[in-house]
Motif scaffolding. Structure first.
Motif, PDB file in Angstrom:
ATOM      1  N   ASP A  59       0.848  -1.187   0.000  1.00  0.00           N
ATOM      2  CA  ASP A  59       0.000   0.000   0.000  1.00  0.00           C
ATOM      3  C   ASP A  59       0.885   1.238   0.000  1.00  0.00           C
ATOM      4  O   ASP A  59       1.807   1.336   0.806  1.00  0.00           O
ATOM      5  CB  ASP A  59      -0.894  -0.005   1.246  1.00  0.00           C
ATOM      6  CG  ASP A  59      -1.901   1.121   1.257  1.00  0.00           C
ATOM      7  OD1 ASP A  59      -2.371   1.528   0.173  1.00  0.00           O
ATOM      8  OD2 ASP A  59      -2.237   1.605   2.351  1.00  0.00           O
ATOM      9  N   GLN A  60       0.583   2.148  -0.885  1.00  0.00           N
ATOM     10  CA  GLN A  60       1.337   3.396  -0.947  1.00  0.00           C
ATOM     11  C   GLN A  60       0.421   4.522  -1.399  1.00  0.00           C
ATOM     12  O   GLN A  60      -0.603   4.243  -1.996  1.00  0.00           O
ATOM     13  CB  GLN A  60       2.554   3.247  -1.868  1.00  0.00           C
ATOM     14  CG  GLN A  60       2.241   2.759  -3.252  1.00  0.00           C
ATOM     15  CD  GLN A  60       2.633   3.724  -4.349  1.00  0.00           C
ATOM     16  OE1 GLN A  60       3.399   4.636  -4.165  1.00  0.00           O
ATOM     17  NE2 GLN A  60       2.069   3.520  -5.509  1.00  0.00           N
ATOM     18  N   PRO A  61       0.720   5.753  -1.061  1.00  0.00           N
ATOM     19  CA  PRO A  61       1.916   6.172  -0.344  1.00  0.00           C
ATOM     20  C   PRO A  61       1.825   5.845   1.135  1.00  0.00           C
ATOM     21  O   PRO A  61       0.739   5.626   1.681  1.00  0.00           O
ATOM     22  CB  PRO A  61       1.939   7.688  -0.556  1.00  0.00           C
ATOM     23  CG  PRO A  61       0.490   8.059  -0.679  1.00  0.00           C
ATOM     24  CD  PRO A  61      -0.161   6.892  -1.387  1.00  0.00           C
ATOM     25  N   ARG A  62       2.974   5.840   1.758  1.00  0.00           N
ATOM     26  CA  ARG A  62       3.081   5.691   3.205  1.00  0.00           C
ATOM     27  C   ARG A  62       3.908   6.857   3.716  1.00  0.00           C
ATOM     28  O   ARG A  62       4.880   7.262   3.077  1.00  0.00           O
ATOM     29  CB  ARG A  62       3.797   4.398   3.591  1.00  0.00           C
ATOM     30  CG  ARG A  62       3.100   3.127   3.219  1.00  0.00           C
ATOM     31  CD  ARG A  62       1.906   2.854   4.162  1.00  0.00           C
ATOM     32  NE  ARG A  62       1.295   1.575   3.864  1.00  0.00           N
ATOM     33  CZ  ARG A  62       1.486   0.477   4.570  1.00  0.00           C
ATOM     34  NH1 ARG A  62       2.245   0.473   5.621  1.00  0.00           N
ATOM     35  NH2 ARG A  62       0.886  -0.641   4.216  1.00  0.00           N
ATOM     36  N   SER A  63       3.538   7.376   4.859  1.00  0.00           N
ATOM     37  CA  SER A  63       4.365   8.421   5.454  1.00  0.00           C
ATOM     38  C   SER A  63       5.624   7.775   6.014  1.00  0.00           C
ATOM     39  O   SER A  63       5.653   6.570   6.301  1.00  0.00           O
ATOM     40  CB  SER A  63       3.609   9.155   6.567  1.00  0.00           C
ATOM     41  OG  SER A  63       3.466   8.332   7.700  1.00  0.00           O
ATOM     42  N   GLY A  89      16.207   5.236  -7.745  1.00  0.00           N
ATOM     43  CA  GLY A  89      15.063   5.503  -8.609  1.00  0.00           C
ATOM     44  C   GLY A  89      13.853   4.644  -8.310  1.00  0.00           C
ATOM     45  O   GLY A  89      12.965   4.501  -9.165  1.00  0.00           O
ATOM     46  N   LEU A  90      13.776   4.088  -7.098  1.00  0.00           N
ATOM     47  CA  LEU A  90      12.686   3.176  -6.750  1.00  0.00           C
ATOM     48  C   LEU A  90      11.553   3.845  -5.980  1.00  0.00           C
ATOM     49  O   LEU A  90      10.412   3.381  -6.036  1.00  0.00           O
ATOM     50  CB  LEU A  90      13.233   1.989  -5.949  1.00  0.00           C
ATOM     51  CG  LEU A  90      14.298   1.159  -6.668  1.00  0.00           C
ATOM     52  CD1 LEU A  90      14.857   0.089  -5.740  1.00  0.00           C
ATOM     53  CD2 LEU A  90      13.731   0.545  -7.938  1.00  0.00           C
ATOM     54  N   VAL A  91      11.878   4.898  -5.242  1.00  0.00           N
ATOM     55  CA  VAL A  91      10.862   5.621  -4.475  1.00  0.00           C
ATOM     56  C   VAL A  91      11.079   7.116  -4.659  1.00  0.00           C
ATOM     57  O   VAL A  91      12.135   7.572  -5.100  1.00  0.00           O
ATOM     58  CB  VAL A  91      10.897   5.276  -2.955  1.00  0.00           C
ATOM     59  CG1 VAL A  91      10.699   3.791  -2.720  1.00  0.00           C
ATOM     60  CG2 VAL A  91      12.142   5.785  -2.292  1.00  0.00           C
ATOM     61  N   GLU A  92      10.036   7.826  -4.280  1.00  0.00           N
ATOM     62  CA  GLU A  92      10.102   9.287  -4.293  1.00  0.00           C
ATOM     63  C   GLU A  92       9.474   9.784  -2.999  1.00  0.00           C
ATOM     64  O   GLU A  92       8.415   9.292  -2.593  1.00  0.00           O
ATOM     65  CB  GLU A  92       9.308   9.808  -5.497  1.00  0.00           C
ATOM     66  CG  GLU A  92       9.362  11.294  -5.671  1.00  0.00           C
ATOM     67  CD  GLU A  92       8.571  11.715  -6.909  1.00  0.00           C
ATOM     68  OE1 GLU A  92       7.667  12.572  -6.746  1.00  0.00           O
ATOM     69  OE2 GLU A  92       8.838  11.194  -7.999  1.00  0.00           O
ATOM     70  N   ARG A  93      10.146  10.723  -2.351  1.00  0.00           N
ATOM     71  CA  ARG A  93       9.605  11.315  -1.124  1.00  0.00           C
ATOM     72  C   ARG A  93       9.025  12.677  -1.480  1.00  0.00           C
ATOM     73  O   ARG A  93       9.660  13.463  -2.183  1.00  0.00           O
ATOM     74  CB  ARG A  93      10.694  11.468  -0.065  1.00  0.00           C
ATOM     75  CG  ARG A  93      11.196  10.142   0.470  1.00  0.00           C
ATOM     76  CD  ARG A  93      12.298  10.308   1.481  1.00  0.00           C
ATOM     77  NE  ARG A  93      13.524  10.761   0.819  1.00  0.00           N
ATOM     78  CZ  ARG A  93      14.662  11.032   1.439  1.00  0.00           C
ATOM     79  NH1 ARG A  93      14.730  10.905   2.747  1.00  0.00           N
ATOM     80  NH2 ARG A  93      15.714  11.416   0.776  1.00  0.00           N
ATOM     81  N   ARG A 101       4.580  19.020   7.286  1.00  0.00           N
ATOM     82  CA  ARG A 101       5.482  18.307   8.198  1.00  0.00           C
ATOM     83  C   ARG A 101       5.539  16.821   7.871  1.00  0.00           C
ATOM     84  O   ARG A 101       6.470  16.138   8.258  1.00  0.00           O
ATOM     85  CB  ARG A 101       5.024  18.481   9.651  1.00  0.00           C
ATOM     86  CG  ARG A 101       5.090  19.920  10.145  1.00  0.00           C
ATOM     87  CD  ARG A 101       4.445  20.047  11.485  1.00  0.00           C
ATOM     88  NE  ARG A 101       3.018  19.724  11.337  1.00  0.00           N
ATOM     89  CZ  ARG A 101       2.139  19.703  12.326  1.00  0.00           C
ATOM     90  NH1 ARG A 101       2.519  19.969  13.554  1.00  0.00           N
ATOM     91  NH2 ARG A 101       0.873  19.409  12.108  1.00  0.00           N
ATOM     92  N   ARG A 102       4.541  16.353   7.173  1.00  0.00           N
ATOM     93  CA  ARG A 102       4.423  14.929   6.823  1.00  0.00           C
ATOM     94  C   ARG A 102       5.091  14.668   5.468  1.00  0.00           C
ATOM     95  O   ARG A 102       4.774  15.303   4.476  1.00  0.00           O
ATOM     96  CB  ARG A 102       2.944  14.563   6.758  1.00  0.00           C
ATOM     97  CG  ARG A 102       2.664  13.141   6.409  1.00  0.00           C
ATOM     98  CD  ARG A 102       1.140  12.952   6.354  1.00  0.00           C
ATOM     99  NE  ARG A 102       0.783  11.782   5.613  1.00  0.00           N
ATOM    100  CZ  ARG A 102       0.323  10.668   6.141  1.00  0.00           C
ATOM    101  NH1 ARG A 102       0.151  10.580   7.443  1.00  0.00           N
ATOM    102  NH2 ARG A 102       0.025   9.639   5.391  1.00  0.00           N
ATOM    103  N   VAL A 103       6.019  13.705   5.466  1.00  0.00           N
ATOM    104  CA  VAL A 103       6.687  13.295   4.229  1.00  0.00           C
ATOM    105  C   VAL A 103       6.118  11.942   3.828  1.00  0.00           C
ATOM    106  O   VAL A 103       6.101  11.008   4.627  1.00  0.00           O
ATOM    107  CB  VAL A 103       8.221  13.209   4.402  1.00  0.00           C
ATOM    108  CG1 VAL A 103       8.887  12.685   3.137  1.00  0.00           C
ATOM    109  CG2 VAL A 103       8.783  14.576   4.787  1.00  0.00           C
ATOM    110  N   GLU A 104       5.635  11.866   2.594  1.00  0.00           N
ATOM    111  CA  GLU A 104       5.062  10.632   2.081  1.00  0.00           C
ATOM    112  C   GLU A 104       6.023   9.981   1.095  1.00  0.00           C
ATOM    113  O   GLU A 104       6.746  10.667   0.370  1.00  0.00           O
ATOM    114  CB  GLU A 104       3.715  10.911   1.414  1.00  0.00           C
ATOM    115  CG  GLU A 104       2.680  11.402   2.405  1.00  0.00           C
ATOM    116  CD  GLU A 104       1.347  11.735   1.762  1.00  0.00           C
ATOM    117  OE1 GLU A 104       1.335  12.235   0.622  1.00  0.00           O
ATOM    118  OE2 GLU A 104       0.326  11.478   2.415  1.00  0.00           O
TER     119      GLU A 104
END
Length: 154
Positions: A59-63, A89-93, A101-104
């Motif tokens: 499940d994504q996105p996840r914080s 190159g597998l994920v992006e924040r 304040r929340r980074v996903e």
């Protein structure tokens, strides 16, 4: 002459290494990680990176906070993992639009595609373990109960 105790005589009341649950868990963990290593090398991932990817494939996105809670990792450990996965190159924040304040963490197309290449890993580990699917399920359930009990005992 007096009978002096032998210096190397085993104490009968001493704990034995081969009877310790902690050592059995440690040994099993090391052995499982060693079996995973060549499979994960083919994917270009370390074991902790693989765990992050497993969570995101579910499940994504996840914080970042959710990832840390699910994996039991603090931000000091998780942040470098995510940075490396991002450089691969597998994920992006991304900062949340609702709360900066929340980074996903999102999968990229390459991260999503990697999931298909990893599908055989659980079966390969099961084959290496020599346990039936039912035995593996029972082991996982037992370890889950043990983990929960030990967390609550802290």
């Amino acid at each position: 002459m007096t009978d002096a105790p032998r210096l190397n005589a085993p104490r009968l009341d001493a704990p034995r290494l081969n009877r310790q649950v902690c050592f059995a868990l440690y040994s099993a963990s090391k052995a499982a990680t060693a079996v995973y290593r060549p499979m994960l090398d083919e994917l270009g991932l370390t074991y902790p990176q693989y765990l992050v990817m497993l969570v995101l494939w579910e499940d994504q996105p996840r914080s970042v906070r959710e990832l840390g809670e699910e994996l039991g990792l603090d931000s000091g450990t998780l942040s470098p993992l995510l940075k490396r996965l991002e450089s691969l190159g597998l994920v992006e924040r991304r900062r949340s639009a609702e709360d900066e304040r929340r980074v996903e963490v999102f999968l990229t197309d390459a991260g999503t595609a990697l999931s298909a290449r990893s599908n055989g890993i659980p079966k390969q580990l099961a084959d290496a373990a020599g346990l039936s699917p039912a035995e593996l399920d029972q082991l996982r359930e037992t370890l889950g109960r043990l983990t929960a009990a030990l967390h609550s005992a802290r």
